[in-house]
Design a protein around this motif. Structure first.
Motif, PDB file in Angstrom:
ATOM      1  N   GLU A  44       0.751  31.382   6.236  1.00 60.05           N
ATOM      2  CA  GLU A  44       1.126  32.536   6.142  1.00 60.05           C
ATOM      3  C   GLU A  44      -0.351  33.895   5.753  1.00 60.05           C
ATOM      4  N   ILE A  45      -1.307  32.882   6.075  1.00 57.59           N
ATOM      5  CA  ILE A  45      -2.825  34.050   5.902  1.00 57.59           C
ATOM      6  C   ILE A  45      -2.903  34.435   8.135  1.00 57.59           C
ATOM      7  N   GLY A  46      -2.590  33.613   8.015  1.00 59.04           N
ATOM      8  CA  GLY A  46      -2.744  33.477   9.904  1.00 59.04           C
ATOM      9  C   GLY A  46      -1.404  34.886   9.900  1.00 59.04           C
ATOM     10  N   GLU A  47      -0.234  34.321   9.678  1.00 57.86           N
ATOM     11  CA  GLU A  47       0.810  35.312  10.703  1.00 57.86           C
ATOM     12  C   GLU A  47       0.097  37.356   9.840  1.00 57.86           C
ATOM     13  N   LEU A  48      -0.541  36.595   8.094  1.00 52.09           N
ATOM     14  CA  LEU A  48      -0.063  38.212   7.264  1.00 52.09           C
ATOM     15  C   LEU A  48      -1.708  38.865   8.427  1.00 52.09           C
ATOM     16  N   THR A  49      -2.682  38.277   8.085  1.00 53.90           N
ATOM     17  CA  THR A  49      -3.601  38.539   8.964  1.00 53.90           C
ATOM     18  C   THR A  49      -3.836  39.471  10.488  1.00 53.90           C
ATOM     19  N   ILE A  50      -3.594  38.163  11.269  1.00 54.38           N
ATOM     20  CA  ILE A  50      -3.106  39.394  12.362  1.00 54.38           C
ATOM     21  C   ILE A  50      -2.080  39.839  12.884  1.00 54.38           C
ATOM     22  N   ASN A  51      -1.064  40.406  11.976  1.00 49.72           N
ATOM     23  CA  ASN A  51      -0.029  41.177  11.827  1.00 49.72           C
ATOM     24  C   ASN A  51      -0.499  42.576  11.164  1.00 49.72           C
ATOM     25  N   GLN A  52      -1.736  42.759  10.144  1.00 47.48           N
ATOM     26  CA  GLN A  52      -2.307  43.290  10.149  1.00 47.48           C
ATOM     27  C   GLN A  52      -3.379  43.785  11.492  1.00 47.48           C
ATOM     28  N   LEU A  53      -4.412  42.441  11.573  1.00 51.46           N
ATOM     29  CA  LEU A  53      -4.554  43.307  12.703  1.00 51.46           C
ATOM     30  C   LEU A  53      -4.256  44.081  13.818  1.00 51.46           C
ATOM     31  N   VAL A  54      -2.946  43.833  14.897  1.00 46.01           N
ATOM     32  CA  VAL A  54      -1.953  44.383  15.418  1.00 46.01           C
ATOM     33  C   VAL A  54      -2.120  45.467  14.854  1.00 46.01           C
ATOM     34  N   GLU A  55      -1.774  45.773  13.808  1.00 45.30           N
ATOM     35  CA  GLU A  55      -1.836  47.660  13.945  1.00 45.30           C
ATOM     36  C   GLU A  55      -2.573  48.322  13.517  1.00 45.30           C
ATOM     37  N   ALA A 116       2.566  45.413  21.470  1.00 45.04           N
ATOM     38  CA  ALA A 116       3.413  46.777  22.224  1.00 45.04           C
ATOM     39  C   ALA A 116       2.946  47.986  21.570  1.00 45.04           C
ATOM     40  N   LEU A 117       3.937  48.740  22.205  1.00 52.91           N
ATOM     41  CA  LEU A 117       4.145  50.194  21.539  1.00 52.91           C
ATOM     42  C   LEU A 117       5.276  50.716  22.022  1.00 52.91           C
ATOM     43  N   GLN A 118       6.450  50.463  21.755  1.00 55.28           N
ATOM     44  CA  GLN A 118       7.673  51.740  22.199  1.00 55.28           C
ATOM     45  C   GLN A 118       8.200  50.646  23.588  1.00 55.28           C
ATOM     46  N   ASP A 119       8.192  49.166  23.236  1.00 60.35           N
ATOM     47  CA  ASP A 119       8.628  47.938  23.865  1.00 60.35           C
ATOM     48  C   ASP A 119       7.057  48.247  25.326  1.00 60.35           C
ATOM     49  N   THR A 120       6.877  49.024  25.109  1.00 67.24           N
ATOM     50  CA  THR A 120       5.227  48.822  26.725  1.00 67.24           C
ATOM     51  C   THR A 120       4.386  47.954  26.063  1.00 67.24           C
TER      52      THR A 120
END
Length: 399
Positions: A44-55, A116-120
């Motif tokens: 959960e920590i890894g998924e949450l952190t990397i999702n926030q970082l991607v944004e 990725a941004l708009q499938d790119t």
């Protein structure tokens, strides 16, 4: 034959075994559950952190703003569980990285996510999470539980040991006060059952078989009854006989005896068995001797001389019909009364056609009195010591 152990050992051992089984099963269950929770928390920590970082780095990466990317990575690695964070472009080249020294105990688990941004697709984010603090958090909970279990096991075992020790001591004191073999077993319950076995015959007429039982009738004759009536007033004489009756009843309770109506200046009671045996006669003699000694102590306390002789006669008594049962008891009463008239004060005589003096020598010492009749001289040393404890117990109750 399997070895028998004392309750003071068996009960604490049983409690300790149960606590150990509980501890092992609980530890296995809690350990598995803690590992599962630590893995889920790490994920959960890894998924949450990397999702926030991607944004955070998606916009700067498309705009080529490496400074914003570096700031975002440094902010992420401020968390003590994040060891490093890196951003790579579409070609796999490192764009920015934030990394801090890892402890020697660190166990790194990597997570990656495409940007990725708009499938790119524009690049990739990779982070390393230290699983050690998470696992240590759940391991500490497990350690705390093990400490609590150890304290509980120690206190439970010690409390059971103290209780079992007191129970064992009380059972042994009770056993030593009972008539029977002086053999002492490690198992207090087995030893108590061994002593009680000869006393388990019923004291009422219920449950008798049609074939009857072997009955030993005892008559205690007060030879100086008339002299006592002249020496004591009515009130004192009544109190004396009430005391004698009370001592008799307390003794018979111990030896499973039964009082029956006696004549003037005599006490009658009987003890019965399902078969003819020397053990049965031994129980009868122990009951007579115990009561004799208690009454002697009573006479000393009251300052009154009691001249009592004891006669024991045995026979098979029919249980049905009822008139035959009472007829058999009356014959025994007549036999003991006649024998008592021939005895001196303090004598204990046994009339037995089933055993001779040599056979009876295995239970006590006798002198011949007349044909099939013997006068008790004493008991073996071990039996005598047991009787002294029994007599002291009765004296404490009765006097």
């Amino acid at each position: 034959m399997h070895r028998q152990y004392s309750l003071a050992k068996k009960l604490p051992a049983l409690v300790l075994s149960l606590c150990l089984i509980l501890g092992v099963l609980s530890w296995a269950l809690l350990s598995s559950h803690a590992n599962q929770l630590s893995q889920e928390t790490l994920q959960e920590i890894g998924e949450l952190t990397i999702n926030q970082l991607v944004e955070l780095v998606r916009g700067p990466l498309f705009n080529g703003d490496s400074i914003s990317i570096q700031v975002a990575l440094q902010k992420v690695t401020e968390d003590k569980t994040i060891l490093d964070a890196s951003v790579y472009d579409i070609g796999g080249q490192l764009v920015a990285q934030s990394k801090k020294p890892a402890p020697d105990s660190a166990i790194a688990v990597s997570f990656d996510r495409n940007i990725a941004l708009q499938d790119t697709q524009a690049g990739k984010v990779i982070i390393s999470v230290d699983s050690q603090p998470i696992e240590q958090r759940y391991s500490q909970l497990l350690s705390n539980w093990l400490l609590l279990w150890a304290v509980f096991t120690l206190l439970s075992t010690y409390g059971c040991y103290r209780f079992a020790e007191q129970l064992s001591r009380r059972l042994r004191l009770l056993t030593n006060r009972l008539p029977g073999s002086s053999e002492s077993l490690d198992d207090e319950m087995a030893s108590l059952e061994l002593r009680l076995q000869p006393l388990l015959s019923k004291s009422s007429d219920e449950g008798l078989t049609d074939t009857g039982y072997y009955c030993s009738l005892i008559t205690a004759t007060i030879k100086n009854r008339h002299r006592l009536e002249g020496q004591l007033n009515r009130q004192n004489l009544t109190q004396l006989f009430e005391k004698i009756d009370y001592c008799t009843l307390r003794t018979l309770e111990l030896y499973a005896g039964q009082r029956i109506e006696g004549g003037s200046g005599s006490i009658n009671f009987y003890i019965r068995s399902t078969q003819v045996s020397k053990q049965h006669l031994l129980i009868c003699l122990m009951a007579i001797y115990s009561l004799q000694q208690v009454l002697e102590r009573l006479s000393e306390d009251l300052g009154i001389e009691l001249e009592i002789c004891w006669a024991l006669c045995s026979n098979n008594i029919a249980s049905a019909p009822l008139f035959r049962h009472h007829e058999g008891l009356d014959k025994l009463k007549a036999a003991t009364a006649a024998l008592g008239d021939e005895l001196e004060k303090g004598a204990i005589a046994v009339q037995s056609a089933e055993f001779d003096i040599e056979q009876l020598s295995s239970i006590a010492r006798f002198l011949p009195f007349k044909e099939n009749c013997y006068v008790l001289q004493g008991f073996p040393e071990g039996r005598q010591l047991l009787l002294e404890k029994q007599i002291q117990h009765l004296a404490t109750i009765c006097l």
